[in-house]
Scaffold this active site. Structure first.
Site, PDB file in Angstrom:
ATOM      1  N   HIS A  55       0.862  -1.185   0.000  1.00  0.00           N
ATOM      2  CA  HIS A  55       0.000   0.000   0.000  1.00  0.00           C
ATOM      3  C   HIS A  55       0.897   1.233   0.000  1.00  0.00           C
ATOM      4  O   HIS A  55       1.693   1.428   0.915  1.00  0.00           O
ATOM      5  CB  HIS A  55      -0.928   0.016   1.221  1.00  0.00           C
ATOM      6  CG  HIS A  55      -1.895   1.162   1.211  1.00  0.00           C
ATOM      7  ND1 HIS A  55      -3.127   1.096   0.602  1.00  0.00           N
ATOM      8  CD2 HIS A  55      -1.797   2.413   1.715  1.00  0.00           C
ATOM      9  CE1 HIS A  55      -3.757   2.240   0.737  1.00  0.00           C
ATOM     10  NE2 HIS A  55      -2.964   3.057   1.422  1.00  0.00           N
ATOM     11  N   CYS A  56       0.766   2.054  -1.032  1.00  0.00           N
ATOM     12  CA  CYS A  56       1.653   3.208  -1.221  1.00  0.00           C
ATOM     13  C   CYS A  56       0.971   4.479  -0.730  1.00  0.00           C
ATOM     14  O   CYS A  56      -0.079   4.869  -1.246  1.00  0.00           O
ATOM     15  CB  CYS A  56       2.024   3.345  -2.704  1.00  0.00           C
ATOM     16  SG  CYS A  56       3.148   4.725  -3.032  1.00  0.00           S
ATOM     17  N   LYS A  57       1.579   5.119   0.262  1.00  0.00           N
ATOM     18  CA  LYS A  57       1.029   6.373   0.771  1.00  0.00           C
ATOM     19  C   LYS A  57       1.205   7.520  -0.218  1.00  0.00           C
ATOM     20  O   LYS A  57       0.440   8.482  -0.201  1.00  0.00           O
ATOM     21  CB  LYS A  57       1.715   6.738   2.095  1.00  0.00           C
ATOM     22  CG  LYS A  57       1.479   5.738   3.217  1.00  0.00           C
ATOM     23  CD  LYS A  57       2.247   6.150   4.456  1.00  0.00           C
ATOM     24  CE  LYS A  57       2.040   5.149   5.590  1.00  0.00           C
ATOM     25  NZ  LYS A  57       2.813   5.529   6.794  1.00  0.00           N
TER      26      LYS A  57
END
Length: 382
Positions: free
Chosen positions: A165-167
């Site tokens: 999951h990429c912020k």
């Protein structure tokens, strides 16, 4: 909390080797309890926006203005047009690919077909199901999923080919949008390199011959060599040299910091592709290796004693009589315990425990065992 929320994760503290059982209400992330959203997120534009995402777009806009409205206009005419084409192409490609990576819904195909994103997610009942996904069926999304699908706690949905999951794009990266994410990182790195090359050229020319940087026709009306024009050619603004230097230093510093981060991320994902694994798989393998090392140390009390005596004996107890006595005692116990071992039929050596045997158990040393790490949901981040 009164209600039981969807996730329960058992994590390993790699520093102490102890297990930390996470409550079903949340997952521990950087010592903060992260609650999954009740409404599943569709893509990177689903609210709330992450502040990393806001910072990313602010930096992109700021660097674009500095590149195309301040520093490229200072280049000689021939280099100026080349810089506009090359750097402009890279920045434009990055903008488009970044938007695509953020807008794509990376959920499993069955989730996208059957899930109603406007409905709140059900509460996961641990008493009925041991894991969120069992036999390729997600008890939260209520659909059959692919083999490499993971349920992301940040998006609260199953993501096909979950990588992380990429912020920075505020979205999950999976098989649906991985190459768009990879291209985003690669194009951003290339854009940073172009900007550094332009800034270094401007800096060198300013030190050698500043007149080379004042070739724009707008400079014909500027007689003071200490006056520079920003936002050429449409909205020229006169500023002093110090302002240009400060802007240049800030942009260069920001560029170097971004290049270090993006460069490491790009190299890491090239390594992952060479190993044919995802970020999630890499983290799981790393944690398993660390867990195995901790278990090996726990099962060998002499190794623990050696480590303790080496740290203490070589330091504070190194030259003292107490330190020498402690080391000698350890060696004596090692030799004695060779006589209180038996060999099983399968060839494994085990220590007998008895009051008369000077084995580790008689010395008060206990072997601790740890179970393999179990996870129900996935959340690995940039």
């Amino acid at each position: 909390m009164a209600q039981v929320l969807p996730f329960c994760v058992l994590q390993m503290d790699t520093r102490s080797g102890s297990q930390c059982s996470i409550t079903p209400e949340a997952i521990l992330n950087n010592e903060e309890l992260v609650l999954p959203p009740r409404i599943s997120r569709v893509n990177g534009w689903s609210l709330p926006l992450h502040y990393f995402q806001v910072v990313t777009w602010a930096v992109f806009v700021g660097l674009s203005l500095a590149t195309f409205r301040i520093f490229i206009p200072l280049l000689p005419p021939a280099w100026k047009y080349i810089a506009y084409v090359v750097t402009g192409g890279i920045f434009s490609f990055h903008l488009v690919i970044h938007l695509i990576a953020s807008c794509i819904d990376p959920a499993d195909s069955n989730v996208r077909l059957m899930k109603n994103y406007s409905q709140p997610m059900p509460i996961f009942d641990r008493s009925k199901h041991a894991h969120v996904i069992q036999n390729q069926f997600c008890h939260l999304c209520k659909v059959t999923v692919n083999k490499k699908t993971k349920h992301c706690i940040s998006c609260n949905k199953c993501v096909s080919g979950f990588d992380h999951h990429c912020k920075w794009i505020n979205n999950c990266v999976g098989s649906q949008n991985y190459w768009f994410f990879f291209s985003t990182v690669a194009s951003a790195t290339a854009g940073m390199l172009c900007l550094i090359a332009i800034l270094l050229y401007v800096l060198v020319q300013y030190l050698v011959n500043p007149r080379v940087l004042r070739t724009d026709p707008k400079y014909e009306d500027v007689k003071n060599m200490n006056t520079w024009l920003l936002f050429l050619p449409l909205f020229p603004v006169q500023v002093q040299t110090l302002i240009v230097v400060i802007i240049g230093m800030l942009v260069l510093l920001l560029d170097f910091l971004g290049l270090v981060h993006l460069g490491q991320l790009l190299i890491f994902h090239i390594y992952l592709k060479a190993k044919k694994m995802t970020t999630f798989e890499y983290l799981i393998n790393t944690r398993k290796e660390e867990t195995s090392k901790h278990q090996a140390v726990r099962k060998d009390p002499y190794l623990q004693m050696d480590k303790g005596f080496l740290q203490q004996g070589d330091g504070a107890l190194g030259s003292s009589a107490q330190g020498v006595k402690a080391k000698s005692s350890l060696l004596i116990h090692k030799h004695l315990c060779h006589f209180c071992t038996s060999v099983n039929q399968d060839g494994d050596s085990t220590a007998r425990e008895g009051d008369e045997d000077p084995c580790p158990s008689a010395l008060g040393l206990q072997q601790e065992t740890t179970e393999p790490m179990k996870t129900d949901s996935a959340e690995s981040e940039d």
